[in-house]
Design a protein around this motif. Structure first.
Motif, PDB file in Angstrom:
ATOM      1  N   UNK A  58       0.802  -1.232   0.000  1.00 32.25           N
ATOM      2  CA  UNK A  58       0.000   0.000   0.000  1.00 32.25           C
ATOM      3  C   UNK A  58       0.826   1.269   0.000  1.00 32.25           C
ATOM      4  N   UNK A  59       2.135   1.147  -0.277  1.00 31.08           N
ATOM      5  CA  UNK A  59       2.999   2.334  -0.250  1.00 31.08           C
ATOM      6  C   UNK A  59       3.061   2.998  -1.622  1.00 31.08           C
ATOM      7  N   UNK A  60       3.166   4.310  -1.631  1.00 33.97           N
ATOM      8  CA  UNK A  60       3.444   5.078  -2.858  1.00 33.97           C
ATOM      9  C   UNK A  60       4.939   4.983  -3.092  1.00 33.97           C
ATOM     10  N   UNK A  61       5.337   4.552  -4.281  1.00 36.36           N
ATOM     11  CA  UNK A  61       6.757   4.261  -4.507  1.00 36.36           C
ATOM     12  C   UNK A  61       7.412   5.280  -5.429  1.00 36.36           C
ATOM     13  N   UNK A  62       8.540   5.787  -4.997  1.00 39.91           N
ATOM     14  CA  UNK A  62       9.321   6.758  -5.773  1.00 39.91           C
ATOM     15  C   UNK A  62      10.730   6.210  -5.943  1.00 39.91           C
ATOM     16  N   UNK A  63      11.186   6.126  -7.181  1.00 36.25           N
ATOM     17  CA  UNK A  63      12.535   5.637  -7.461  1.00 36.25           C
ATOM     18  C   UNK A  63      13.476   6.825  -7.653  1.00 36.25           C
ATOM     19  N   UNK A  64      14.498   6.906  -6.815  1.00 41.40           N
ATOM     20  CA  UNK A  64      15.481   7.994  -6.914  1.00 41.40           C
ATOM     21  C   UNK A  64      16.706   7.423  -7.625  1.00 41.40           C
TER      22      UNK A  64
END
Ligand code: SF4
Ligand code: FES
Length: 369
Positions: A82-88
């Protein structure tokens, strides 16, 4: 003490491995070895614990997170939790096929770093020949797939003149946001203050450019701005306040209140291998060391800004005056402020070669499909 609110964001430093060698790297001088990294199943458990704790956003970072071959599996597990995922990412190590697999796994957002706006600058700063060309290719794929994009430009004395072009590039790439971050001197970057410290004039010019661009690009591009704080009068609200909004997990599983917390050597950090994320967040001694305002000495204790900036950055106070509980010396009320400003001028006037994280000059190789 009242119970802290849940953290909003978690930064998962999946690995310290990275194809680039940026002199401004804020990772620790001693990097985690590959064989000490958390295994796939450990990370998946940590993501579930984070979601249960109340974390909403997961930032997958490094090093270069694409160096982890299980990145797609980790993204899928984070989305399941359920996490919002951001790839850095620097983009190096990402192929079109891999990006499409990440899209299929549910990746929500990409944050692409920019070392410079020309191949000459970007490849020199990243220490990676051909890196800029590859990054532009990756930016095209990101646009084609339709990932929401943030461009992350780290600026310093050598590339601050490229700020207007960096903002233009963000618009051309269709980015929704650009993070204009003047170099922060943590970790490896401390070795490069003489090479990277901007001049006071550059810092003022950057603020002017950002202010004008924010006005001109309202509704088109959001510009987040981290000014050159050695030249500022008030410190940044680091991490939104210690132990208040976010936590970091290192490649080997230590849970930190901020990226550079291990430089505060008297603190004890717990590992996700031995304790729950919730227990560490609520009761961990490192998280409670500088939480809230009760720990503050003067002048912060009686300052009207104490819940605005929470006394600034603990790691910067540690690095610059050897006391993590001191007022951040960036603040005009700090007894060390005048000295810091003089040191900033001296660093900005110095000539020094770049000290790279690893030997620079490697060439781009085709990433693993
Ligand atoms: Fe912030 Fe402390 Fe300076 Fe006040 S004295 S502005 S709280 S750093
Ligand atoms: Fe650690 Fe600012 S980087 S508190």
């Amino acid at each position: 003490m009242t119970q802290p609110k849940p953290p909003i964001a978690m930064l998962a430093e999946l690995t310290h491995r990275c194809p680039l060698s940026c002199p401004y790297c804020s990772n620790p001088v001693e990097m985690a070895r590959q064989d000490s990294e958390l295994a796939t199943q450990d990370w998946i458990r940590v993501f579930r614990e984070a979601a249960d704790l109340g974390v909403l956003q997961l930032h997958l970072s490094g090093g270069e997170p694409a160096s982890r071959r299980d990145l797609e599996e980790l993204v899928a597990a984070a989305r399941d939790a359920g996490l919002y995922t951001n790839l850095i990412t620097s983009g190096i190590g990402l192929s079109e096929r891999r990006l499409r697999a990440l899209d299929a796994a549910g990746l929500d957002h990409v944050q692409l770093s920019l070392q410079g706006t020309t191949p000459e600058m970007a490849d020199e700063i990243g220490g990676y020949t051909g890196g800029f060309k590859r990054k532009m290719q990756v930016a095209d794929w990101i646009g084609q797939i339709g990932f929401p994009l943030t461009l992350n430009a780290v600026l310093h004395r050598r590339n601050l003149h490229q700020l207007p072009r960096a903002i233009e590039m963000a618009v051309e790439m269709g980015a929704r946001r650009i993070e204009v971050a003047t170099v922060q001197f943590h970790g490896w970057a401390l070795k490069n203050r003489d090479a990277l410290m901007p001049t006071r004039e550059q810092a003022a010019e950057a603020t002017r450019i950002v202010t004008e661009a924010r006005q001109a690009l309202k509704g088109t591009l959001v510009i987040d701005y981290v000014p050159a704080d050695y030249h500022s009068d008030y410190p940044k609200r680091c991490m939104g306040g210690w132990g208040s909004t976010g936590l970091n997990v290192t490649p080997e599983g230590l849970v930190l209140p901020c990226h550079a917390a291990q430089t505060i050597t008297h603190l004890t950090f717990q590992s996700v291998r031995d304790a729950s994320l919730s227990g560490i967040w609520h009761d961990g001694p490192a998280f409670n060391a500088y939480r809230g305002t009760d720990w503050m000495p003067e002048p912060c204790a009686s300052c009207e800004r104490k819940t605005v900036d929470f006394g600034g950055c603990r790691c910067q106070a540690m690095a610059l005056v050897g006391d993590a509980s001191a007022t951040d010396p960036v603040c005009v009320k700090s007894p060390h402020h005048v000295d810091l400003q003089a040191r900033a001028e001296a660093h900005a006037a110095a000539e020094a070669p770049l000290v790279y994280r690893t030997a620079p000059g490697r060439r781009v190789e085709e990433p693993a499909q």
